[in-house]
Design an enzyme around this catalytic site. Structure first.
Site, PDB file in Angstrom:
ATOM      1  N   PRO A 145       0.826  -1.214   0.000  1.00 16.93           N
ATOM      2  CG  PRO A 145      -0.912  -1.598   1.512  1.00 16.93           C
ATOM      3  CD  PRO A 145       0.402  -2.167   1.036  1.00 16.93           C
ATOM      4  CB  CYS A 146       1.234   3.770  -2.562  1.00 18.81           C
ATOM      5  SG  CYS A 146      -0.416   4.339  -3.051  1.00 18.81           S
ATOM      6  CD  GLN A 147      -3.168   3.890   0.849  1.00 18.24           C
ATOM      7  OE1 GLN A 147      -2.270   3.052   0.920  1.00 18.24           O
ATOM      8  NE2 GLN A 147      -4.339   3.625   0.300  1.00 18.24           N
TER       9      GLN A 147
END
Length: 351
Positions: free
Chosen positions: A78-80
């Site tokens: 996940p890139c958040q």
């Protein structure tokens, strides 16, 4: 030579669908979101494992690979935590930070011949990424990594992503751009879809539905031009924040797309008219969920939930926005085949 893959953080299967287009057999996908199971399994015919990657045992991955196959371990964490949208925010306690370390742990334990990861370009600014690359090098991997403009490879979207390819077999690189002088436009991919109004759903496709607009926002989009923004509106339609110096720079908010250009980057809230340049080029509405999926290069008939289950727009929007563009996954797969061909492992070429 057959390449077999396990897809960590698989979501609804964007990367898996792309790899399988490139004749890479994805044996299993792991994701913590159970809602992704149907889309992943139904569209790709692969096993979905609902599990936090940080809890995956080191020995668990090896069971999926056939004897003699070239093993690929893919992990698009996940890139958040790495996103520019989090600049200025304290993400030090974000539970997603350690996931890249979990990926590195599984690589070290299994030593697959091939590895790929994909994330936002700003991931390179963070220590966890540098530690990840250092670990791969210590394990004997050759690495290619760079920011990629997805439109250069046939994704109808101005998305930029950081792509890493690694191999224990020899030097590797991503194939050359396939569409650098010939980007695919909004009209190329959604021009054929039936017209719908804000708040309507296509009779033939439940995913081709657009959120409703209140009377004020309907007036605003009616006053907007293709490629335009809130600056096209008469003053009485503008928001108070737009009139401030700080707000005047956000020209994409409430914007319409252009027919003859790729779409902007799809986000998890791309179905909302006020969340970016997500207005349809001509129709007075935000883009539909189907259109968002197509901009992510999913096939027109990709299913995100069973026909007898109604899912919230925000949940489907999150699935679509978080996905790896299918075409980018295909390009990654073709790059691995080209790599093996250069080492006399096979005869696949890019297309």
């Amino acid at each position: 030579m057959m390449i077999e893959a396990v897809d960590l953080f698989c979501g609804v299967g964007g990367l898996t669908a792309g790899l399988q287009r490139a004749s890479i057999k994805v044996k299993a996908g792991y994701d913590i979101e159970e809602q992704c199971r149907y889309a992943f399994e139904f569209n790709n015919g692969s096993l979905f494992v609902n599990k936090d990657v940080s809890l995956v045992e080191n020995s668990e991955i090896s069971q999926y690979y056939s004897k003699g196959a070239v093993r690929l371990l893919a992990g698009c964490a996940p890139c958040q935590p790495f996103s520019k949208y989090n600049q200025g925010k304290d993400t030090s306690l974000d539970k997603k930070w350690p996931l890249l370390y979990s990926f590195a742990r599984l690589i070290e334990a299994n030593l697959p011949e091939l590895v790929t990861m994909e994330n936002v370009p700003d991931v390179v600014k963070h220590q966890v990424y540098q530690d990840f690359v250092t670990k791969l090098k210590k394990l004997g991997y050759y690495i290619w990594a760079d920011a990629v403009t997805c439109a250069d490879y046939g994704v109808p979207q101005r998305r930029r992503r950081h792509v890493l390819l690694a191999s224990r077999l020899g030097q590797i690189e991503l194939i050359k751009p396939t569409h650098k002088e010939n980007w695919i436009s909004v009209k190329d991919v959604i021009g054929h879809l039936p017209k719908i109004k804000a708040g309507e759903q296509s009779k033939n496709d439940p995913l081709h539905r657009a959120v409703s607009l209140n009377e004020l926002n309907l007036k605003r989009i009616q006053a907007s031009k293709q490629g335009g923004s809130w600056k096209d509106w008469p003053e009485e339609l503008q928001l108070a924040c737009h009139k401030k110096r700080s707000g005047s720079t956000y020209v994409s908010i409430y914007g319409r797309m252009k027919w003859d250009e790729p779409s902007p980057t799809m986000t998890t809230q791309c179905y909302g008219y006020g969340n970016g340049r997500f207005g349809h080029p001509e129709q007075d509405r935000a883009i539909s969920l189907r259109e968002a999926a197509i901009f992510q290069s999913f096939p027109d008939d990709y299913q995100f939930h069973p026909s007898d289950v109604k899912m919230q727009t925000k949940d489907v929007g999150r699935m679509i926005g978080n996905a790896v563009p299918v075409r980018l996954g295909e390009v990654i797969g073709l790059s691995f085949h080209r790599h093996l061909q250069s080492l006399s492992y096979g005869d696949k070429t890019d297309r």
